[in-house]
Design a protein around this motif. Structure first.
Motif, PDB file in Angstrom:
ATOM      1  N   ASP A  79     106.445  48.116  54.526  1.00 13.78           N
ATOM      2  CA  ASP A  79     105.108  47.625  54.164  1.00 13.78           C
ATOM      3  C   ASP A  79     104.668  46.466  55.072  1.00 13.78           C
ATOM      4  O   ASP A  79     103.823  45.657  54.715  1.00 13.78           O
ATOM      5  N   ARG A  89      93.100  47.079  66.744  1.00 10.76           N
ATOM      6  CA  ARG A  89      93.677  46.869  65.421  1.00 10.76           C
ATOM      7  C   ARG A  89      95.132  46.416  65.523  1.00 10.76           C
ATOM      8  O   ARG A  89      95.571  45.553  64.755  1.00 10.76           O
ATOM      9  N   LYS A 118      99.026  54.852  61.131  1.00 13.42           N
ATOM     10  CA  LYS A 118      98.802  54.556  59.722  1.00 13.42           C
ATOM     11  C   LYS A 118      97.504  53.761  59.629  1.00 13.42           C
ATOM     12  O   LYS A 118      97.465  52.563  59.909  1.00 13.42           O
ATOM     13  N   ASP A 119      96.448  54.447  59.232  1.00 11.71           N
ATOM     14  CA  ASP A 119      95.129  53.844  59.322  1.00 11.71           C
ATOM     15  C   ASP A 119      94.945  52.692  58.355  1.00 11.71           C
ATOM     16  O   ASP A 119      94.167  51.775  58.626  1.00 11.71           O
ATOM     17  N   ASP A 120      95.674  52.709  57.226  1.00 12.67           N
ATOM     18  CA  ASP A 120      95.537  51.604  56.284  1.00 12.67           C
ATOM     19  C   ASP A 120      96.058  50.302  56.889  1.00 12.67           C
ATOM     20  O   ASP A 120      95.488  49.228  56.663  1.00 12.67           O
ATOM     21  N   ALA A 121      97.102  50.396  57.689  1.00 11.15           N
ATOM     22  CA  ALA A 121      97.660  49.207  58.335  1.00 11.15           C
ATOM     23  C   ALA A 121      97.072  48.966  59.718  1.00 11.15           C
ATOM     24  O   ALA A 121      97.090  47.835  60.223  1.00 11.15           O
TER      25      ALA A 121
END
Length: 414
Positions: free
Chosen positions: A236, A212, A161-164
């Motif tokens: 989330d 990351r 999940k690139d957003d996280a």
């Protein structure tokens, strides 16, 4: 077994980087590789072994067992242990021909003969496929690239999940949603696999993804949680303090053994990134020191399995793998020069392992001990794998924090 005595000084064989210690580590690694060779069987998959090295009466094949044996014997091959190729070949063939899901893609968690007994698609299992493929490539296996490329595509498509900047955890077999659970364990092992894949291929994407994940857990979560890492998160990525799953594999609270693993991986990442002038070393030690302080059983020795969020013991059972992981990260600090406290902890952990977990006669380590420090079998049947314990014996023999396989050739050759 010798009763734990905190006042007894460690023997020379437990002292980091002495000639006696290094010889002792080599002997244990050789015993382990010899013991687990009995995992191979004439038909597909591997045997699980009892304490004597005899096959347990089960045909169930789980993904983490297959992948960890491939990874471990890839290390053994590089170190000069004879006979490792057949075990690697057997596992690589089983991963591709059986665990790989030809209908839906991805890798199945558990099989019994031709029957799928658990078709869940777990990030935890898939990152171990990446680790197996990367280690097999480093050991020169001809099928490693196809496995690496296949599982990398699956991880990118379904889990990352690139957003996280984190891996999601689980899907049903057909990739339909299974839950919104998010966890640290799969991501921590994801860092391990990504860094090994980076070392095997040089692909910068793997190193960046590992960074990351580390940024989230060490840079963000750890300082907010008094340097105790919560295991479980909501969809989330909020800490889920009420989650309590399987008490062995998804226990509530925090797991100090994972702090040791993540701290060592942070140092490996820092080393692979050129040792930038940042807070990585301090953060890794803060994680490690907090886990040691909280989890060490002052009366009986060993490390408590889980802690509540305030650091008090929750599950007080003592298993082998947190000890092996604490040894690994302390060896990392000692390679950087270390301190007297780190040297003392390292020797103390090896002394405890020597007296309570290591099977010097048959090979392998007992996975759990009872309240009196004797081997028992409440959570684990037999000796479940070589993965944690053989790395504890190999890692201190390597002079570097990363690229361990560069220094393995000939290490265990007679």
């Amino acid at each position: 077994m010798t009763a734990y005595d905190p006042a007894r000084p460690p023997a020379p064989r437990h002292q980091f980087n002495t000639a006696e210690h290094r010889d002792w580590l080599r002997a244990d690694a050789r015993r382990q590789f010899a013991f687990f060779k009995a995992s191979s069987r004439s038909r597909d998959g591997y045997h699980l072994l009892d304490h004597d090295g005899q096959p347990l009466k089960t045909d169930v094949q789980e993904l983490h067992t297959t992948t960890r044996l491939v990874h471990s014997y890839a290390l053994g091959k590089l170190a000069g242990v004879p006979g490792c190729e057949a075990i690697i070949d057997h596992g690589m063939a089983y991963l591709w021909g059986h665990h790989r899901d030809c209908d839906h893609g991805g890798y199945l968690w558990a099989l019994n003969g031709p029957k799928v007994t658990n078709g869940r698609k777990l990030a935890y299992g898939h990152v171990f496929v990446l680790l197996a493929g990367a280690s097999a490539k480093l050991a020169g296996h001809s099928d490693a690239d196809r496995l690496l490329d296949d599982v990398t595509a699956i991880l990118e498509r379904h889990y990352w999940k690139d957003d996280a900047g984190l891996f999601a955890d689980e899907w049903a077999r057909d990739w339909s949603p299974f839950s919104t659970y998010r966890g640290m364990n799969a991501n921590m092992h994801g860092v391990e696999a990504l860094l090994t894949a980076y070392e095997a291929t040089g692909r910068e994407r793997y190193r960046q993804q590992a960074g990351r994940i580390l940024d989230f857990f060490v840079g963000k979560i750890a300082p907010l949680e008094n340097w105790r890492l919560p295991e479980h998160y909501t969809g989330d990525w909020q800490v889920d303090r009420d989650y309590a799953g399987n008490p062995m594999f998804r226990p509530a609270g925090t797991t100090p053994g994972h702090s040791f693993e993540l701290a060592r991986l942070l140092l490996q990442y820092w080393d692979l990134s050129g040792r930038p002038d940042d807070a990585s070393r301090d953060a890794a030690w803060t994680l490690t020191e907090q886990a040691l302080t909280d989890a060490w059983d002052q009366q009986k020795g060993g490390l408590f399995y889980t802690l509540d969020f305030d650091g008090s013991p929750a599950i007080c059972d003592r298993y082998w793998w947190p000890v092996t992981e604490a040894i690994g990260v302390l060896a990392s600090f000692l390679k950087l020069g270390g301190s007297s406290a780190q040297r003392d902890w390292y020797a103390r952990l090896w002394q405890f392992a020597d007296e309570h977990f290591m099977d010097h006669d048959r090979g392998g380590w007992y996975p759990e001990i009872d309240s009196q420090g004797q081997p028992t079998a409440t959570q684990f049947m037999g000796k479940p794998d070589i993965y944690h314990s053989v790395q504890a014996s190999l890692f201190p023999l390597i002079p570097t924090l990363s690229r361990m396989t560069d220094h393995l050739p000939g290490l265990l050759r007679d």
